[in-house]
Design an enzyme around this catalytic site. Structure first.
Site, PDB file in Angstrom:
ATOM      1  CG  ASP A 460      -1.873   1.215   1.709  1.00 59.83           C
ATOM      2  OD1 ASP A 460      -2.267   1.523   0.670  1.00 59.83           O
ATOM      3  OD2 ASP A 460      -3.224   1.032   2.347  1.00 59.83           O
ATOM      4  CB  VAL A 461       1.726   3.086  -2.938  1.00 57.50           C
ATOM      5  CG1 VAL A 461       2.218   2.621  -3.714  1.00 57.50           C
ATOM      6  CG2 VAL A 461       0.516   4.081  -2.970  1.00 57.50           C
ATOM      7  CE1 TYR A 554      -6.641  10.631 -12.280  1.00 57.33           C
ATOM      8  CE2 TYR A 554      -6.981  11.883 -13.987  1.00 57.33           C
ATOM      9  CZ  TYR A 554      -6.413  11.041 -13.385  1.00 57.33           C
ATOM     10  OH  TYR A 554      -5.644  10.403 -14.137  1.00 57.33           O
ATOM     11  CE  LYS A 558      -2.499  11.136 -12.034  1.00 57.78           C
ATOM     12  NZ  LYS A 558      -1.638   9.557 -11.890  1.00 57.78           N
ATOM     13  CB  VAL A 587      -5.134   5.038 -21.073  1.00 59.87           C
ATOM     14  CG1 VAL A 587      -4.173   3.591 -21.803  1.00 59.87           C
ATOM     15  CG2 VAL A 587      -3.821   6.251 -21.915  1.00 59.87           C
TER      16      VAL A 587
END
Ligand code: ZN
Length: 657
Positions: A460-461, A554, A558, A587
């Site tokens: 888990d980062v 989000y 970013k 993507v």
């Protein structure tokens, strides 16, 4: 040592060559007999050729094949009568020998026959097996090894003093063997090299090998030299990543090209490295010349790589004039390191090579400790070792293994590696020869790739302790981190600011932004040591430059991440670390998109799914692989002079352009 022969299994192998395959694999299964392409086997078969002529053919192991996995195709057939004529020559140079073997094969496409082919030919038995069995080496590699071998085996074996493998050894055996064989002879011991057995059937020859090695094991046991010294049950648990990465950096500096380094902190390796007599034991030479190309003559003890390199150069100078082809590039970097803190560290151009070196040295430690218990380990004189290390044929093999891939010997860490762009990055980096550490919160990160070059870690980062543990494990496995691909992230499902809760905001910031700060900070000391300069690729988003409504957390995360990357580019340029940001868009082959979501979005815009996929200036679809290939290239030479860049990979977006 038990025979692994199994009648039911053997029944699947019909014919002389098939049975040769079967028992060769049985030998290959036991790592104390042969390791990584070591050892070789043969069978002599009478065949009728295309023009109706009866010929005796020697099928012998071909180069590049491992006994454990060998197939019939791995045994080139060579005309036996010609080999026997060759064995009568007074001299035959290596290039001549290779030429004769290759021009007398029955199949043009077969692999090159073993350099021990002529030796197999002149032993007058149908089946011949040859191994470098640990137990036999533990006896031959002692001060009075030959006396012991004779006392142990009597007339069962013919004993041949050490001669370098190749024609000279075959020539010596051609003289000695017929004169010294007796009715009870079932094998041959080559001092400081290995053991042969032979028989009329595949089983007989194989089981004689097992018997001879079992006798050697019994002999060691009877002399109190079989049991290895006890190792402490647990290695102390402290962080060693800085020490490992420093060591790798030094080894690579001497080698002149990147190497992966693997630390084996096993109790056994630590105990060996900690022996008071380790200097005396480890600095004599390898257990068999067969290992020297990969392990080098001796390991580095401790961390003084400069001193090792100076000693190695002196060793090279002492013997180089004797080398038949002194054009060889000198590489004075060690491949094996023994350190009481780190245990056994091994280096290789790939993780697989480093793992092979570790296997070879683990068996070397067994041989050395048993020979020591038997009365004293004694390796070959260094001149004999040098002759093998710089043997034309071995050097030719090294050259043949060819040009290294782009990221050979380098290590990358990719976050969010279990799916989508992260998984594609793992593939692109592996395809360029890197060793890759993949971390992801999903369990299936372990299954992204099954080879030695990949280490999948569930992590888990957002948990700093887990991140630190993952980096520690990654560095222990590959020796450092040279490339960092920050890809893990989440997309909050379209919340307007008016309805955006604090928890949702913090969750997105925690994963997309804060976790990357932790990763960058933890990896910085390692990236600084990267042999080709550290590289960081941040997976940003089109939203940084062209945000849309409903993705506040989000887009903000970013944008902040991109800014973090730009500051890192400024701060770390002096450390030779490049930091660049990619901005992908649309993507669709990633986890967050599925057919239903795609159909819904297309309907929202009143266009077909096909058009929706290509809604960009170039009318092209952008895939995970496209992003990953660019991310990998950003780490390569094309972008060597680029840092702090922000590059779109979106098919062209009107708002960005
Ligand atoms: Zn051999």
């Amino acid at each position: 040592m038990e025979s692994l022969w199994n009648d039911a299994e053997a029944a699947n192998f019909q014919g002389d060559l098939a049975l040769r395959v079967y028992t060769s694999r049985l030998l290959g299964r036991d790592k104390s007999l042969v390791l990584h392409g070591g050892g070789n086997t043969s069978v002599k078969i009478r065949e009728r050729d295309l023009v109706g002529e009866e010929r005796d053919i020697l099928y012998v192991k071909g180069s590049g094949w491992d006994l454990e996995f060998i197939e019939e195709a791995g045994f080139p057939g060579v005309h036996l009568d010609h080999l026997l004529q060759l064995s009568q020559l007074k001299v035959l140079s290596d290039p001549q020998m290779v030429n004769e073997l290759q021009t007398h094969m029955t199949r043009a496409s077969a692999p090159a026959p073993s350099v021990e082919t002529i030796l197999h030919a002149l032993l007058p038995y149908r089946y011949v097996d040859h191994t470098h069995a640990d137990a036999v080496l533990a006896i031959t590699n002692t001060g009075n090894g030959e006396t012991r071998i004779r006392e142990l085996y009597g007339d069962q074996v013919v004993v041949i003093p050490y001669v370098m493998p190749g024609f000279d050894l075959a020539r010596l055996c051609a003289e000695r063997f017929p004169a010294e064989r007796r009715a009870s002879t079932i094998g041959m011991v080559l001092m400081n090299h290995g053991v042969f057995s032979f028989g009329d059937t595949a089983r007989e020859s194989y089981e004689r090998m097992i018997r001879l090695v079992q006798q050697a094991e019994d002999y060691l046991a009877a002399h109190g030299a079989w049991e290895l010294p006890p190792a402490p049950t647990r290695a102390p648990r402290t962080s060693r990543r800085a020490q490992i990465a420093d060591l790798r950096r030094e080894v690579v500096r001497i080698a002149g090209f990147p190497l992966v380094m693997r630390a084996h902190q096993t109790p056994r390796a630590i105990a060996f490295a900690d022996r008071p007599d380790v200097a005396h034991l480890s600095q004599q030479g390898p257990a068999t010349p067969d290992h020297v190309i990969r392990t080098k003559r001796v390991p580095l003890l401790g961390s003084d790589v400069n001193r090792y390199a100076a000693d190695y150069r002196a060793y090279f100078e002492r013997h180089a004039p004797r080398a038949r082809e002194p054009k060889t590039m000198l590489d004075a970097a060690p491949r094996v390191v023994l350190d009481p803190n780190l245990g056994l560290c091994t280096a290789g151009r790939s993780a697989k090579d480093a793992a092979i070196v570790a296997d070879l040295y683990s068996h070397t430690m067994d041989v050395i400790e048993r020979a020591t218990a038997l009365g004293g380990y004694q390796a070959l004189p260094e001149r004999d070792i040098f002759d093998v290390e710089y043997w034309d044929l071995e050097q030719a093999k090294l050259r043949k293994s060819g040009t290294a891939p782009q990221f050979s010997g380098e290590v990358a860490l990719v976050t969010g590696a279990a799916s989508g762009i992260g998984k594609a990055c793992v593939r692109s980096l592996l395809a360029r020869g890197a060793a890759v550490i993949g971390v992801d919160i999903k369990q299936d990160v372990a299954n992204v790739h099954s080879g030695t070059e990949f280490l999948g870690i569930v992590c888990d980062v957002t948990d700093a302790a887990t991140v630190s543990a993952a980096i520690e494990r990654g560095v222990g496995t590959f020796g450092g981190i040279d490339m960092l691909v920050l890809n893990a992230g989440v997309f909050d499902g379209g919340q307007m600011i008016a309805a955006l809760g604090d928890d949702e905001w913090r969750k997105v910031m925690g994963i997309n932004l804060d976790a990357n700060l932790t990763l960058m900070r933890e990896c910085h000391p390692l990236l600084k040591l990267a042999p080709q300069g550290g590289r960081v690729v941040i997976i940003g988003s089109k939203n940084v430059r062209a945000p849309g409504p409903g993705a506040a957390a989000y887009s903000a995360s970013k944008a902040a991440l991109s800014q973090l990357g730009r500051v890192a580019a400024l701060e770390w340029g002096g450390d030779g670390i490049r930091v660049n940001v990619l901005h992908p868009n649309a993507v669709f082959d990633t986890g967050i998109w599925n057919d239903d979501v795609l159909a819904a979005r297309a309907a929202h815009y009143g266009i077909s799914v096909e058009d929706y996929r290509r809604r960009n200036v170039l009318r092209t679809e952008v895939t995970s692989r496209d992003v990953a290939e660019l991310a990998a290239e950003m780490c390569g030479a094309l972008f060597a002079k680029t840092t702090g860049a922000q590059i779109p990979v979106d098919g062209g977006n009107e708002r960005v352009i």
